[in-house]
Design a protein around this motif. Structure first.
Motif, PDB file in Angstrom:
ATOM      1  N   PRO A 186     -27.003  25.378  11.049  1.00  0.00           N
ATOM      2  CA  PRO A 186     -26.156  24.353  10.525  1.00  0.00           C
ATOM      3  C   PRO A 186     -26.713  22.960  10.842  1.00  0.00           C
ATOM      4  O   PRO A 186     -27.394  22.771  11.912  1.00  0.00           O
ATOM      5  N   TYR A 211     -27.685  23.068   5.761  1.00  0.00           N
ATOM      6  CA  TYR A 211     -27.995  24.394   6.645  1.00  0.00           C
ATOM      7  C   TYR A 211     -29.711  24.032   6.517  1.00  0.00           C
ATOM      8  O   TYR A 211     -30.519  23.694   5.414  1.00  0.00           O
ATOM      9  N   PRO A 268     -23.582  25.418   0.581  1.00  0.00           N
ATOM     10  CA  PRO A 268     -23.499  26.843   1.293  1.00  0.00           C
ATOM     11  C   PRO A 268     -23.824  27.986   0.138  1.00  0.00           C
ATOM     12  O   PRO A 268     -24.249  28.842   0.590  1.00  0.00           O
ATOM     13  N   GLU A 269     -23.595  27.712  -1.081  1.00  0.00           N
ATOM     14  CA  GLU A 269     -23.933  28.633  -1.783  1.00  0.00           C
ATOM     15  C   GLU A 269     -25.692  28.959  -1.822  1.00  0.00           C
ATOM     16  O   GLU A 269     -25.863  30.094  -2.087  1.00  0.00           O
ATOM     17  N   LEU A 289     -19.555  30.265   6.932  1.00  0.00           N
ATOM     18  CA  LEU A 289     -20.332  28.899   6.540  1.00  0.00           C
ATOM     19  C   LEU A 289     -19.615  27.709   6.648  1.00  0.00           C
ATOM     20  O   LEU A 289     -18.199  27.713   6.644  1.00  0.00           O
ATOM     21  N   VAL A 314     -27.301  28.569   0.532  1.00  0.00           N
ATOM     22  CA  VAL A 314     -27.602  29.643   1.804  1.00  0.00           C
ATOM     23  C   VAL A 314     -27.521  30.868   1.673  1.00  0.00           C
ATOM     24  O   VAL A 314     -28.344  31.765   1.964  1.00  0.00           O
ATOM     25  N   LEU A 315     -26.307  31.328   1.122  1.00  0.00           N
ATOM     26  CA  LEU A 315     -25.803  32.790   0.606  1.00  0.00           C
ATOM     27  C   LEU A 315     -26.957  33.369  -0.157  1.00  0.00           C
ATOM     28  O   LEU A 315     -27.413  34.365  -0.024  1.00  0.00           O
ATOM     29  N   GLU A 337     -20.246  35.093   4.544  1.00  0.00           N
ATOM     30  CA  GLU A 337     -19.614  33.962   3.887  1.00  0.00           C
ATOM     31  C   GLU A 337     -18.536  32.813   4.372  1.00  0.00           C
ATOM     32  O   GLU A 337     -18.212  31.757   4.375  1.00  0.00           O
ATOM     33  N   PRO A 344     -19.195  23.569   5.873  1.00  0.00           N
ATOM     34  CA  PRO A 344     -19.214  22.519   5.122  1.00  0.00           C
ATOM     35  C   PRO A 344     -20.360  21.539   5.142  1.00  0.00           C
ATOM     36  O   PRO A 344     -20.042  20.281   5.335  1.00  0.00           O
TER      37      PRO A 344
END
Length: 397
Positions: free
Chosen positions: A166, A94, A250-251, A89, A253-254, A86, A91
Motif C-alpha cells: 500500500p 498500491y 484496488p480492482e 484492500l 491490484v486484484l 479483497e 482505498p
C-alpha cells in the motif's frame, strides 16, 4: 477450452522415460509433482457426472490433482485466495516492488532451496519495513504481500520476490495514516544496498554453521574461503530492486494478484508444439523492446522437463507471505486501525454471503445450470450413458 498442447501431455508421454533416466536424482517432491500432473483430470483421480437441469445434457468432469505446481489446478485456489484478500484492500494506491537475487546467489539457492528462499523472504521484507519506518523516507509501518517466483520467462532459475505494498502506512504513534508520494514509495538504491547487506550477512552465517549443502560442480563451496570468493563479485554489484508505478485502484491490484499469486513456471497457453524436436513455447526476452520482446524457443523434451522440475518447491514451503500491517497475528487489528485513520468503512464480511458462487460452466447445449448426478471413484468410469461428454475443467477431488 483445452489448449492444443498441455504440460500434462508432455509429462504423460515423456515422464516415464525421464524418471528412469534420472532415477536417484529426482526428489520425492519432484516425483509427486510429475505423478500429480500426469493423473490430473483423468479417471485415475475419479470424478463426477453433471446433468443440465433444463435439457438433460450430461458431461463427465474428472477430478483435479490440486497440486500447486500443476498449470491447470490453480484457478479455484486463486479465486478463494483472492476473495479473502479483497477484504484486506485499502482505498490507497498500491505499489509493485520486485527484489531479485543475483545469478551467483541463485546458484547457491538451487541446491539449498528451503533455506535460501526463506532468507530471500526475510531479508526482503525486513528491508522494506526498515526503510519505510525510517523518518527520512516514509516514517510509517507498512503492509506487504510477498509472492515468490523462481523462474524467468524461459523457465531458467531466477529467484525473485514480487511485493504488493500500500502507498503509505500507520505512523509510529498510531495517530495518523502517512501517505507516500503519488508515484514514489521508497528509494530503490537504498533498498538494494540494505537488502544486499542483510542477505549476504545471513547467508554467510548459514554457511558458518554448516547449514548449506553443495554438490557436483559446486562442491568446493563447502570450504569457507571458496564460498567467500564466490560471493566477492556480488558484494560490490548493484542488486536489482524494481518499483513500478502504483496500480490504478484496488480492482487493478486484484487483477494483478490473480495473475501472479498462483502462477507456475509455464502456463499451458504458452505452449505451441510438442513433437520429435522437443517442446516449443513462447517467452519474453526482457533485453528486447517492443514486438521483439515476444520470442519462441524450442527445448529438447528432457531439458524442458528438467527446467520445469527445478521450480518444484520444498514440501510445506509457503510461497505467499504477509508482513507488517498484513502479518497474520495483527492483520485484523491493523487494518481496522488503518481504515479508522483513513475514515473509510470496513468491507462486508465475506462469510455473510448466503450462497457461494458456482464456478461450474453452464450447459454447452442450452446454457442451463449443471448439477451433479453421480460420482465415481479413482480408476473407475461413470455408470452414465456412453455419449456423455467429458470436460477438462477443475473439480474438487
Amino acid at each position: 477450452m483445452r489448449a492444443s498442447v498441455e504440460v500434462a501431455d508432455i509429462f504423460r508421454a515423456a515422464g516415464p522415460a525421464y524418471r528412469a533416466a534420472h532415477a536417484g536424482h529426482l526428489s520425492l517432491a519432484q516425483l509427486k509433482v510429475m505423478s500429480a500432473i500426469e493423473n490430473c483430470r483423468t479417471a485415475a483421480l475419479g470424478g463426477h457426472v453433471e446433468a443440465c437441469e433444463d435439457c438433460g445434457e450430461r458431461r463427465i468432469a474428472y477430478n483435479s490433482c490440486r497440486n500447486r505446481h500443476c498449470p491447470k489446478c490453480q484457478g479455484a485456489a486463486a479465486r478463494t485466495w483472492l476473495a479473502e484478500r479483497e477484504a484486506d484492500l485499502l482505498p490507497v494506491g498500491y505499489f509493485h516492488v520486485v527484489i531479485t537475487l543475483p545469478a551467483e546467489v541463485a546458484d547457491i539457492a538451487s541446491q539449498n532451496k528451503a533455506l535460501v528462499y526463506d532468507l530471500l523472504f526475510r531479508a526482503a521484507s525486513e528491508t522494506m519495513l526498515t526503510i519505510a519506518a525510517d523518518p527520512r523516507h516514509l516514517g510509517a509501518r507498512i503492509g506487504i504481500t510477498a509472492v515468490l517466483h523462481t523462474w524467468g520467462s524461459a523457465m531458467t532459475h531466477h529467484p525473485h520476490v514480487h511485493m504488493i505494498v500500500p502507498g503509505g502506512g500507520i505512523a509510529p504513534d498510531a495517530s495518523r495514516w502517512i501517505s507516500s508520494r503519488p508515484a514514489f514509495l521508497l528509494p530503490v538504491r537504498v533498498l538494494g544496498k540494505l537488502f544486499r547487506r542483510l542477505f549476504l550477512t545471513r547467508l554467510v552465517a548459514l554457511h558458518d554453521v554448516g547449514r548449506l549443502a553443495f554438490f557436483g560442480t559446486m562442491a568446493h563451496l563447502t570450504e569457507r574461503r571458496a564460498f567467500l570468493c564466490h560471493l566477492a563479485p556480488v558484494r560490490t554489484k548493484r542488486w536489482v530492486v524494481y518499483s513500478k508505478a502504483p496500480f490504478a485502484g484496488p480492482e487493478a491490484v486484484l487483477a494483478y494478484l490473480s495473475r501472479y499469486t498462483h502462477r507456475v513456471a509455464i502456463s499451458n497457453s504458452r505452449l505451441i508444439a510438442f513433437d520429435q524436436d522437443g517442446v516449443t513455447f513462447r517467452y519474453k526476452d526482457y533485453r528486447r523492446d517492443g514486438a521483439d520482446r515476444q520470442q519462441i524457443m524450442t527445448l529438447a523434451t528432457d531439458k524442458f522437463l528438467r527446467r520445469f522440475l527445478i521450480h518444484v518447491l520444498p514440501r510445506g514451503f509457503h510461497r505467499i507471505r504477509h508482513y507488517g500491517l498484513l502479518a497474520g497475528s495483527t492483520r485484523k487489528a491493523s487494518l481496522a486501525l488503518a481504515r479508522e485513520l483513513l475514515d473509510v468503512a470496513a468491507p462486508p464480511d465475506p462469510r455473510d454471503v448466503d450462497e457461494p458462487e458456482d464456478f461450474r460452466p453452464s450447459c454447452p447445449c442450452c446454457g442451463g445450470r449443471m448439477i451433479i448426478i453421480e460420482t465415481f471413484e479413482r480408476w473407475r468410469q461413470p455408470r452414465g450413458p456412453p455419449h456423455a461428454s467429458s470436460t477438462n475443467r477443475e473439480t474438487t477431488p
